[in-house]
Design a protein around this motif. Structure first.
Motif, PDB file in Angstrom:
ATOM      1  N   TRP A   5       0.848  -1.192   0.000  1.00 37.48           N
ATOM      2  CA  TRP A   5       0.000   0.000   0.000  1.00 37.48           C
ATOM      3  C   TRP A   5       0.881   1.237   0.000  1.00 37.48           C
ATOM      4  N   TRP A   6       0.365   2.319  -0.572  1.00 40.52           N
ATOM      5  CA  TRP A   6       1.057   3.601  -0.481  1.00 40.52           C
ATOM      6  C   TRP A   6       0.037   4.732  -0.591  1.00 40.52           C
ATOM      7  N   ASP A   7       0.442   5.894  -0.120  1.00 43.03           N
ATOM      8  CA  ASP A   7      -0.406   7.083  -0.184  1.00 43.03           C
ATOM      9  C   ASP A   7       0.024   7.944  -1.364  1.00 43.03           C
ATOM     10  N   ASP A   8      -0.951   8.359  -2.152  1.00 44.37           N
ATOM     11  CA  ASP A   8      -0.676   9.158  -3.331  1.00 44.37           C
ATOM     12  C   ASP A   8      -1.770  10.208  -3.440  1.00 44.37           C
ATOM     13  N   ILE A   9      -1.976  10.749  -4.654  1.00 43.21           N
ATOM     14  CA  ILE A   9      -3.091  11.666  -4.840  1.00 43.21           C
ATOM     15  C   ILE A   9      -4.145  10.991  -5.713  1.00 43.21           C
ATOM     16  N   ASP A  10      -5.354  11.496  -5.636  1.00 43.23           N
ATOM     17  CA  ASP A  10      -6.475  10.943  -6.387  1.00 43.23           C
ATOM     18  C   ASP A  10      -6.462  11.558  -7.785  1.00 43.23           C
ATOM     19  N   LEU A  11      -5.897  10.849  -8.736  1.00 42.97           N
ATOM     20  CA  LEU A  11      -5.753  11.357 -10.096  1.00 42.97           C
ATOM     21  C   LEU A  11      -7.106  11.413 -10.796  1.00 42.97           C
ATOM     22  N   ASP A  12      -7.297  12.419 -11.642  1.00 44.66           N
ATOM     23  CA  ASP A  12      -8.602  12.639 -12.263  1.00 44.66           C
ATOM     24  C   ASP A  12      -8.406  13.175 -13.672  1.00 44.66           C
ATOM     25  N   GLU A  13      -8.717  12.344 -14.685  1.00 47.96           N
ATOM     26  CA  GLU A  13      -8.607  12.786 -16.068  1.00 47.96           C
ATOM     27  C   GLU A  13      -9.962  13.149 -16.671  1.00 47.96           C
ATOM     28  N   SER A  14     -11.002  13.274 -15.848  1.00 46.45           N
ATOM     29  CA  SER A  14     -12.353  13.480 -16.367  1.00 46.45           C
ATOM     30  C   SER A  14     -12.504  14.798 -17.130  1.00 46.45           C
ATOM     31  N   ASP A  15     -11.656  15.780 -16.847  1.00 43.67           N
ATOM     32  CA  ASP A  15     -11.761  17.061 -17.539  1.00 43.67           C
ATOM     33  C   ASP A  15     -10.611  17.309 -18.514  1.00 43.67           C
ATOM     34  N   PHE A  16      -9.859  16.262 -18.833  1.00 43.39           N
ATOM     35  CA  PHE A  16      -8.703  16.445 -19.712  1.00 43.39           C
ATOM     36  C   PHE A  16      -9.104  16.871 -21.131  1.00 43.39           C
ATOM     37  N   GLU A  17     -10.260  16.421 -21.610  1.00 46.03           N
ATOM     38  CA  GLU A  17     -10.685  16.830 -22.949  1.00 46.03           C
ATOM     39  C   GLU A  17     -10.996  18.325 -22.981  1.00 46.03           C
ATOM     40  N   LEU A  18     -11.650  18.836 -21.940  1.00 48.00           N
ATOM     41  CA  LEU A  18     -11.922  20.270 -21.866  1.00 48.00           C
ATOM     42  C   LEU A  18     -10.619  21.060 -21.757  1.00 48.00           C
ATOM     43  N   LEU A  19      -9.737  20.582 -20.892  1.00 46.09           N
ATOM     44  CA  LEU A  19      -8.439  21.218 -20.732  1.00 46.09           C
ATOM     45  C   LEU A  19      -7.692  21.217 -22.066  1.00 46.09           C
ATOM     46  N   GLY A  20      -7.693  20.059 -22.730  1.00 52.85           N
ATOM     47  CA  GLY A  20      -6.978  19.926 -23.991  1.00 52.85           C
ATOM     48  C   GLY A  20      -7.530  20.832 -25.074  1.00 52.85           C
ATOM     49  N   ALA A  21      -8.853  21.004 -25.122  1.00 55.43           N
ATOM     50  CA  ALA A  21      -9.447  21.895 -26.123  1.00 55.43           C
ATOM     51  C   ALA A  21      -8.971  23.328 -25.911  1.00 55.43           C
ATOM     52  N   ASP A  22      -8.882  23.743 -24.656  1.00 49.00           N
ATOM     53  CA  ASP A  22      -8.378  25.090 -24.369  1.00 49.00           C
ATOM     54  C   ASP A  22      -6.898  25.213 -24.717  1.00 49.00           C
ATOM     55  N   PHE A  23      -6.143  24.147 -24.496  1.00 42.45           N
ATOM     56  CA  PHE A  23      -4.725  24.168 -24.860  1.00 42.45           C
ATOM     57  C   PHE A  23      -4.562  24.205 -26.382  1.00 42.45           C
ATOM     58  N   ASP A  24      -5.381  23.438 -27.102  1.00 41.67           N
ATOM     59  CA  ASP A  24      -5.359  23.492 -28.566  1.00 41.67           C
ATOM     60  C   ASP A  24      -5.539  24.925 -29.061  1.00 41.67           C
ATOM     61  N   ALA A  25      -6.421  25.660 -28.376  1.00 45.87           N
ATOM     62  CA  ALA A  25      -6.758  27.018 -28.815  1.00 45.87           C
ATOM     63  C   ALA A  25      -5.595  27.992 -28.666  1.00 45.87           C
ATOM     64  N   THR A  26      -4.563  27.624 -27.919  1.00 44.56           N
ATOM     65  CA  THR A  26      -3.408  28.512 -27.764  1.00 44.56           C
ATOM     66  C   THR A  26      -2.519  28.515 -28.995  1.00 44.56           C
ATOM     67  N   GLY A  27      -2.690  27.529 -29.888  1.00 41.08           N
ATOM     68  CA  GLY A  27      -1.853  27.422 -31.071  1.00 41.08           C
ATOM     69  C   GLY A  27      -0.535  26.715 -30.838  1.00 41.08           C
ATOM     70  N   THR A  28      -0.333  26.183 -29.642  1.00 45.86           N
ATOM     71  CA  THR A  28       0.928  25.511 -29.314  1.00 45.86           C
ATOM     72  C   THR A  28       0.983  24.099 -29.885  1.00 45.86           C
ATOM     73  N   VAL A  29      -0.184  23.486 -30.060  1.00 44.34           N
ATOM     74  CA  VAL A  29      -0.266  22.093 -30.498  1.00 44.34           C
ATOM     75  C   VAL A  29      -0.224  22.035 -32.018  1.00 44.34           C
ATOM     76  N   ARG A  30       0.639  21.180 -32.547  1.00 40.72           N
ATOM     77  CA  ARG A  30       0.678  20.951 -33.990  1.00 40.72           C
ATOM     78  C   ARG A  30      -0.201  19.753 -34.318  1.00 40.72           C
ATOM     79  N   THR A  31      -1.073  19.903 -35.282  1.00 38.16           N
ATOM     80  CA  THR A  31      -1.970  18.819 -35.672  1.00 38.16           C
ATOM     81  C   THR A  31      -1.752  18.456 -37.127  1.00 38.16           C
ATOM     82  N   GLY A  32      -1.983  17.188 -37.427  1.00 40.05           N
ATOM     83  CA  GLY A  32      -1.853  16.718 -38.804  1.00 40.05           C
ATOM     84  C   GLY A  32      -2.233  15.259 -38.878  1.00 40.05           C
ATOM     85  N   ARG A  33      -2.107  14.700 -40.049  1.00 42.49           N
ATOM     86  CA  ARG A  33      -2.433  13.296 -40.267  1.00 42.49           C
ATOM     87  C   ARG A  33      -1.165  12.461 -40.285  1.00 42.49           C
TER      88      ARG A  33
END
Length: 269
Positions: free
Chosen positions: A214-242
């Motif tokens: 057993w060990w103590d850690d933090i309660d990880l939560d990716e439930s809002d990663f898509e929302l976070l990622g959409a806002d990050f995409d909007a910064t223009g930092t992410v390169r997209t392509g096929r």
């Protein structure tokens, strides 16, 4: 016969060479440390399958680059918290007592995809020894990236994610969304008073036996990663392509984590 040559070309098998060219066009850097999260189905047919995809990734980063993949084993966890599906409570002690201990040499990853498994089993691959969230790496800095992953703080500053951050590495999302971007968890460790979690797993002991720890850690939560990622995409930092037929996103990991740290502090309650 098709009147659309581009569409006809899209139906041709993708190859090691064509995928490497797509990755270079996307901006994958020679000599970089590249963390890859991949799903092959969106890529389409590849001559040589996942083996060819890994060769293309290695071609894209070159002989001085380092390829990193998640080789997590989320099923090696406390069954009391399982939800998809849950298991009866009277099974919990049996699972804790008898699940094989994690062995970085042989324990397969789960739900990480074929690319991760090809890298994990590649001759010379290095793998961290965390019983739930291990990573495997190939290339010049493989040992540096995966060595010494702590059990507690498992995706924090001293984890392979933190090592990639220190090396100014990149993240490639190949046919997957921001909900698969494990690096965003690194930002959770930077939050004030992150929610705690008590975690458990089966591990291999030095004498070849096994035990539940057993060990103590933090309660990880990716439930809002898509929302976070959409806002990050909007910064223009992410390169997209096929890459093949798949939508791919390439981003500097530091920029993604730093943005996520600010975003979480402003948007999470």
């Amino acid at each position: 016969m098709s009147n659309h040559p581009a569409e006809a070309a899209d139906r041709l098998p993708h190859t090691r060479e064509s995928l490497a060219a797509d990755l270079a066009a996307l901006g994958v850097r020679q000599g970089s440390t590249l963390l890859v999260h991949a799903s092959l189905k969106p890529v389409g047919y590849v001559a040589g399958g996942p083996h060819a995809v890994v060769l293309a990734l290695r071609d894209a980063i070159g002989p001085d680059g380092t390829l990193v993949v998640p080789t997590h084993t989320p099923d090696n966890s406390d069954p009391a918290g399982w939800q998809n599906p849950p298991v009866p409570e009277d099974w919990w002690p049996v699972i804790r007592e008898h699940a094989p201990g994690f062995d970085p040499q042989v324990t397969p990853s789960r739900w990480m995809g074929a690319v991760a498994e090809v890298v994990r089993t590649w001759p010379g691959a290095q793998r961290s020894d965390h019983p739930q969230v291990s990573f495997a790496a190939l290339g010049r800095l493989a040992t540096e990236v995966v060595y010494g992953q702590p059990r507690a703080g498992m995706l924090g500053a001293d984890s392979p994610l933190g090592k990639i951050y220190g090396l100014d590495g990149d993240v490639l999302l190949l046919g997957v969304g921001h909900d698969s971007n494990t690096s965003l968890h690194l930002a959770e460790y930077r939050q004030a008073d992150p929610p705690p979690a008590r975690l458990g797993a089966a591990v291999q002991t030095a004498n070849g036996g096994r035990e539940w720890v057993w060990w103590d850690d933090i309660d990880l939560d990716e439930s809002d990663f898509e929302l976070l990622g959409a806002d990050f995409d909007a910064t223009g930092t992410v390169r997209t392509g096929r890459v093949g037929g798949a939508l791919a996103r390439l981003m500097p990991q530091r920029a993604a984590v730093d943005f996520a740290e600010r975003w979480m502090s402003e948007n999470r309650k």
